[in-house]
Design a protein around this motif. Sequence first.
Motif, mmCIF file in Angstrom:
data_model
loop_
_atom_site.group_PDB
_atom_site.id
_atom_site.type_symbol
_atom_site.label_atom_id
_atom_site.label_comp_id
_atom_site.label_asym_id
_atom_site.label_seq_id
_atom_site.Cartn_x
_atom_site.Cartn_y
_atom_site.Cartn_z
ATOM 1 N N ILE A 110 0.807 -1.204 0.062
ATOM 2 C CA ILE A 110 -0.013 0.055 -0.152
ATOM 3 C C ILE A 110 0.786 1.219 0.089
ATOM 4 O O ILE A 110 0.582 2.103 -0.632
ATOM 5 N N TYR A 111 2.080 1.169 0.835
ATOM 6 C CA TYR A 111 2.868 2.346 0.814
ATOM 7 C C TYR A 111 3.482 2.652 -0.504
ATOM 8 O O TYR A 111 3.539 3.704 -1.119
ATOM 9 N N ALA A 112 3.888 1.412 -1.018
ATOM 10 C CA ALA A 112 4.626 1.696 -2.371
ATOM 11 C C ALA A 112 3.668 2.341 -3.600
ATOM 12 O O ALA A 112 4.121 2.960 -4.243
ATOM 13 N N GLU A 113 2.564 1.801 -3.267
ATOM 14 C CA GLU A 113 1.514 2.601 -4.391
ATOM 15 C C GLU A 113 1.122 3.882 -4.200
ATOM 16 O O GLU A 113 1.307 4.748 -5.147
ATOM 17 N N GLN A 114 1.239 4.318 -3.000
ATOM 18 C CA GLN A 114 1.010 5.789 -2.571
ATOM 19 C C GLN A 114 2.347 6.662 -2.874
ATOM 20 O O GLN A 114 2.213 7.658 -3.672
ATOM 21 N N ALA A 115 3.594 6.035 -2.722
ATOM 22 C CA ALA A 115 4.827 6.638 -3.150
ATOM 23 C C ALA A 115 4.892 6.668 -4.695
ATOM 24 O O ALA A 115 5.473 7.554 -5.411
ATOM 25 N N ARG A 116 4.144 5.488 -5.462
ATOM 26 C CA ARG A 116 4.329 5.680 -6.861
ATOM 27 C C ARG A 116 3.367 6.840 -7.466
ATOM 28 O O ARG A 116 3.888 7.588 -8.277
ATOM 29 N N LEU A 117 2.360 6.933 -6.903
ATOM 30 C CA LEU A 117 1.532 8.160 -7.455
ATOM 31 C C LEU A 117 1.871 9.386 -6.825
ATOM 32 O O LEU A 117 1.426 10.271 -7.498
ATOM 33 N N TYR A 118 2.512 9.420 -5.579
ATOM 34 C CA TYR A 118 2.855 10.882 -4.909
ATOM 35 C C TYR A 118 4.389 10.618 -4.664
ATOM 36 O O TYR A 118 4.530 10.260 -3.331
ATOM 37 N N PRO A 119 5.197 10.975 -5.450
ATOM 38 C CA PRO A 119 6.784 10.703 -5.163
ATOM 39 C C PRO A 119 7.122 11.439 -3.781
ATOM 40 O O PRO A 119 8.219 10.959 -3.093
ATOM 41 N N GLY A 120 6.526 12.228 -3.093
ATOM 42 C CA GLY A 120 6.872 13.037 -1.994
ATOM 43 C C GLY A 120 6.832 12.102 -0.907
ATOM 44 O O GLY A 120 7.735 11.909 -0.060
ATOM 45 N N PHE A 121 5.929 11.012 -1.002
ATOM 46 C CA PHE A 121 5.993 9.953 -0.025
ATOM 47 C C PHE A 121 7.203 8.842 0.097
ATOM 48 O O PHE A 121 7.621 8.401 1.005
ATOM 49 N N ALA A 122 7.968 8.766 -1.064
ATOM 50 C CA ALA A 122 9.041 7.917 -1.137
ATOM 51 C C ALA A 122 10.038 8.691 -0.706
ATOM 52 O O ALA A 122 10.992 8.324 0.039
ATOM 53 N N GLU A 123 10.110 9.991 -0.745
ATOM 54 C CA GLU A 123 11.171 10.923 0.196
ATOM 55 C C GLU A 123 10.903 10.977 1.598
ATOM 56 O O GLU A 123 11.925 10.904 2.337
ATOM 57 N N TYR A 124 9.531 10.874 1.958
ATOM 58 C CA TYR A 124 9.463 10.781 3.345
ATOM 59 C C TYR A 124 10.031 9.506 3.912
ATOM 60 O O TYR A 124 10.397 9.549 5.172
ATOM 61 N N GLU A 125 9.663 8.492 3.299
ATOM 62 C CA GLU A 125 10.388 7.090 3.617
ATOM 63 C C GLU A 125 11.898 6.948 3.566
ATOM 64 O O GLU A 125 12.492 6.657 4.532
ATOM 65 N N ARG A 126 12.398 7.840 2.831
ATOM 66 C CA ARG A 126 13.953 7.803 2.560
ATOM 67 C C ARG A 126 14.638 8.518 3.829
ATOM 68 O O ARG A 126 15.527 8.122 4.589
ATOM 69 N N LYS A 127 13.521 9.749 4.222
ATOM 70 C CA LYS A 127 14.059 10.530 5.354
ATOM 71 C C LYS A 127 14.329 9.610 6.762
ATOM 72 O O LYS A 127 15.254 10.126 7.613
#
Length: 142
Positions: A110-127
Amino acid sequence: MSENEDWNGKIVAEFRANEGRVGGQFEGAPLVLVHHRGRKSGRRMVNPTMYLPDENDPDTIYVFATMGGAPKNPAWYHNLTAAGEAEIERGTESYRVTVGEVTGAERDRIYAEQARLYPGFAEYERKVRGIRTIPVLALRRA
């Protein structure tokens, strides 16, 4: 009123004035208002947050306790998990929901799908990598 409460208040007002739509950084994104009570203060609060609708169940949405990639979970996450229920405003509709945490492979999907749709979520996870796993909560119509 804190700066964060003022910022949230402006988004809440815009959401309500425009049938659940807002501009700025949230323009075009699915946004929900989550009503909850402080588990320590007892105070009623409303937090705007993006959500991901469940692809198979129209009565379930997912919210993400990112806190913008901060090293700790937001207070609303603790309030929701302690209460196990809340109320949301989604578009022009308000309704009660049950709250459940999504974990493991399902959380990751679910998180990966959100990050795919909204790349800012990938950045939050990286942080927060190595500090915390960003929680995903399922909000199901009660």
